[in-house]
Design a protein around this motif. Sequence first.
Motif, PDB file in Angstrom:
ATOM      1  N   ASP A 143     -15.881  -6.739  11.458  1.00  0.00           N
ATOM      2  CA  ASP A 143     -16.471  -7.408  12.621  1.00  0.00           C
ATOM      3  C   ASP A 143     -17.667  -8.276  12.270  1.00  0.00           C
ATOM      4  OD1 ASP A 143     -14.689  -6.661  14.510  1.00  0.00           O
ATOM      5  OD2 ASP A 143     -15.845  -4.949  15.248  1.00  0.00           O
ATOM      6  N   ASP A 144     -18.324  -7.997  11.154  1.00  0.00           N
ATOM      7  CA  ASP A 144     -19.497  -8.780  10.767  1.00  0.00           C
ATOM      8  C   ASP A 144     -19.143 -10.101  10.091  1.00  0.00           C
ATOM      9  OD1 ASP A 144     -18.497  -7.325   8.621  1.00  0.00           O
ATOM     10  OD2 ASP A 144     -20.444  -7.242   7.613  1.00  0.00           O
ATOM     11  N   ILE A 145     -17.864 -10.323   9.816  1.00  0.00           N
ATOM     12  CA  ILE A 145     -17.407 -11.574   9.204  1.00  0.00           C
ATOM     13  C   ILE A 145     -16.862 -12.475  10.308  1.00  0.00           C
ATOM     14  CG2 ILE A 145     -15.785 -12.626   7.594  1.00  0.00           C
ATOM     15  CD1 ILE A 145     -15.811 -10.001   6.053  1.00  0.00           C
ATOM     16  N   GLY A 146     -17.300 -13.741  10.312  1.00  0.00           N
ATOM     17  CA  GLY A 146     -16.847 -14.681  11.334  1.00  0.00           C
ATOM     18  C   GLY A 146     -17.606 -14.501  12.621  1.00  0.00           C
ATOM     19  N   GLY A 147     -16.914 -14.633  13.733  1.00  0.00           N
ATOM     20  CA  GLY A 147     -17.552 -14.490  15.032  1.00  0.00           C
ATOM     21  C   GLY A 147     -16.552 -14.632  16.157  1.00  0.00           C
ATOM     22  N   ARG A 148     -17.060 -14.566  17.372  1.00  0.00           N
ATOM     23  CA  ARG A 148     -16.214 -14.679  18.554  1.00  0.00           C
ATOM     24  C   ARG A 148     -16.283 -16.084  19.127  1.00  0.00           C
ATOM     25  NH1 ARG A 148     -13.383 -10.542  19.735  1.00  0.00           N
ATOM     26  NH2 ARG A 148     -14.128  -8.494  19.144  1.00  0.00           N
ATOM     27  N   CYS A 149     -15.148 -16.569  19.582  1.00  0.00           N
ATOM     28  CA  CYS A 149     -15.063 -17.869  20.238  1.00  0.00           C
ATOM     29  C   CYS A 149     -15.845 -17.807  21.540  1.00  0.00           C
ATOM     30  CB  CYS A 149     -13.602 -18.220  20.509  1.00  0.00           C
ATOM     31  SG  CYS A 149     -13.358 -19.799  21.350  1.00  0.00           S
ATOM     32  N   GLU A 150     -16.676 -18.804  21.795  1.00  0.00           N
ATOM     33  CA  GLU A 150     -17.498 -18.828  23.000  1.00  0.00           C
ATOM     34  C   GLU A 150     -16.814 -19.485  24.197  1.00  0.00           C
ATOM     35  OE1 GLU A 150     -21.692 -19.730  22.584  1.00  0.00           O
ATOM     36  OE2 GLU A 150     -21.550 -19.323  20.432  1.00  0.00           O
ATOM     37  N   ARG A 151     -15.568 -19.872  24.043  1.00  0.00           N
ATOM     38  CA  ARG A 151     -14.805 -20.408  25.181  1.00  0.00           C
ATOM     39  C   ARG A 151     -14.588 -19.273  26.170  1.00  0.00           C
ATOM     40  NH1 ARG A 151     -12.707 -24.698  28.011  1.00  0.00           N
ATOM     41  NH2 ARG A 151     -10.600 -24.285  28.648  1.00  0.00           N
ATOM     42  N   ARG A 152     -14.929 -19.497  27.444  1.00  0.00           N
ATOM     43  CA  ARG A 152     -14.875 -18.436  28.453  1.00  0.00           C
ATOM     44  C   ARG A 152     -13.534 -17.733  28.527  1.00  0.00           C
ATOM     45  NH1 ARG A 152     -16.060 -21.706  33.179  1.00  0.00           N
ATOM     46  NH2 ARG A 152     -16.764 -23.334  31.798  1.00  0.00           N
ATOM     47  N   SER A 153     -12.456 -18.471  28.377  1.00  0.00           N
ATOM     48  CA  SER A 153     -11.127 -17.880  28.530  1.00  0.00           C
ATOM     49  C   SER A 153     -10.572 -17.312  27.227  1.00  0.00           C
ATOM     50  CB  SER A 153     -10.160 -18.932  29.075  1.00  0.00           C
ATOM     51  OG  SER A 153     -10.073 -20.023  28.164  1.00  0.00           O
ATOM     52  N   CYS A 154     -11.318 -17.374  26.135  1.00  0.00           N
ATOM     53  CA  CYS A 154     -10.777 -16.974  24.836  1.00  0.00           C
ATOM     54  C   CYS A 154     -11.457 -15.720  24.266  1.00  0.00           C
ATOM     55  CB  CYS A 154     -10.900 -18.137  23.853  1.00  0.00           C
ATOM     56  SG  CYS A 154     -10.155 -17.820  22.230  1.00  0.00           S
ATOM     57  N   HIS A 155     -12.633 -15.875  23.727  1.00  0.00           N
ATOM     58  CA  HIS A 155     -13.410 -14.796  23.084  1.00  0.00           C
ATOM     59  C   HIS A 155     -12.679 -14.100  21.942  1.00  0.00           C
ATOM     60  CE1 HIS A 155     -16.697 -15.191  25.861  1.00  0.00           C
ATOM     61  NE2 HIS A 155     -15.855 -15.127  26.873  1.00  0.00           N
ATOM     62  N   VAL A 156     -11.733 -14.784  21.305  1.00  0.00           N
ATOM     63  CA  VAL A 156     -11.018 -14.190  20.171  1.00  0.00           C
ATOM     64  C   VAL A 156     -11.970 -14.094  18.972  1.00  0.00           C
ATOM     65  CG1 VAL A 156     -10.123 -16.362  19.215  1.00  0.00           C
ATOM     66  CG2 VAL A 156      -8.853 -14.269  18.860  1.00  0.00           C
ATOM     67  N   HIS A 157     -11.793 -13.049  18.166  1.00  0.00           N
ATOM     68  CA  HIS A 157     -12.584 -12.923  16.941  1.00  0.00           C
ATOM     69  C   HIS A 157     -11.882 -13.735  15.869  1.00  0.00           C
ATOM     70  CE1 HIS A 157     -14.117 -11.184  13.200  1.00  0.00           C
ATOM     71  NE2 HIS A 157     -15.226 -11.049  13.897  1.00  0.00           N
ATOM     72  N   ASP A 158     -12.615 -14.665  15.247  1.00  0.00           N
ATOM     73  CA  ASP A 158     -12.049 -15.542  14.225  1.00  0.00           C
ATOM     74  C   ASP A 158     -12.889 -15.412  12.964  1.00  0.00           C
ATOM     75  OD1 ASP A 158     -10.952 -17.660  12.730  1.00  0.00           O
ATOM     76  OD2 ASP A 158     -10.557 -18.827  14.542  1.00  0.00           O
ATOM     77  N   TYR A 159     -12.242 -15.293  11.827  1.00  0.00           N
ATOM     78  CA  TYR A 159     -12.971 -15.160  10.557  1.00  0.00           C
ATOM     79  C   TYR A 159     -13.518 -16.490  10.057  1.00  0.00           C
ATOM     80  CZ  TYR A 159     -11.175 -10.474  10.584  1.00  0.00           C
ATOM     81  OH  TYR A 159     -10.901  -9.183  10.949  1.00  0.00           O
TER      82      TYR A 159
END
Length: 99
Positions: free
Chosen positions: A4-20
Motif C-alpha cells: 500500500d505504501d507504493i504508488g497511490g490512490r487516484c483522486e478522481r471521485r468515481s475511481c479511487h483505484v490504487h495504482d503503483y
Amino acid sequence: MEFDDIGGRCERRSCHVHDYLIYKCDSCGRFFCHEHRTYESHECKVGLHMRTKQQTVECPFCSRPFVVKRPEDVDRIVSQHIDKGCPKKKKGVQEVLLF
C-alpha cells in the motif's frame, strides 16, 4: 495490503483505484491512475483552459520544444532561440521560414 505504501490512490471521485504508477497532473497538482491522467479524463479545468491559451512548437534545427502563450509570435520566439545560439544551427543559414 503488503504494498500500500507504493504508488497511490487516484483522486478522481468515481475511481479511487490504487495504482503503483501514479500520475501527477501538471496543472491541478492532484494524483491520478493511468486511465484518468489526461486533462479530459479527470476534467481538469485548469489544464483544459491552459491548453487553449498556448501552443507548443519545435526549433527546426535542434528540435527543442517551446511553449508559446497566445498571442505571442511563434516565429519571434524561435528566431530569438536561433539567434542566441541554437546548439545545432547550421552554418551559413541566414533565415528560417516557419509555417
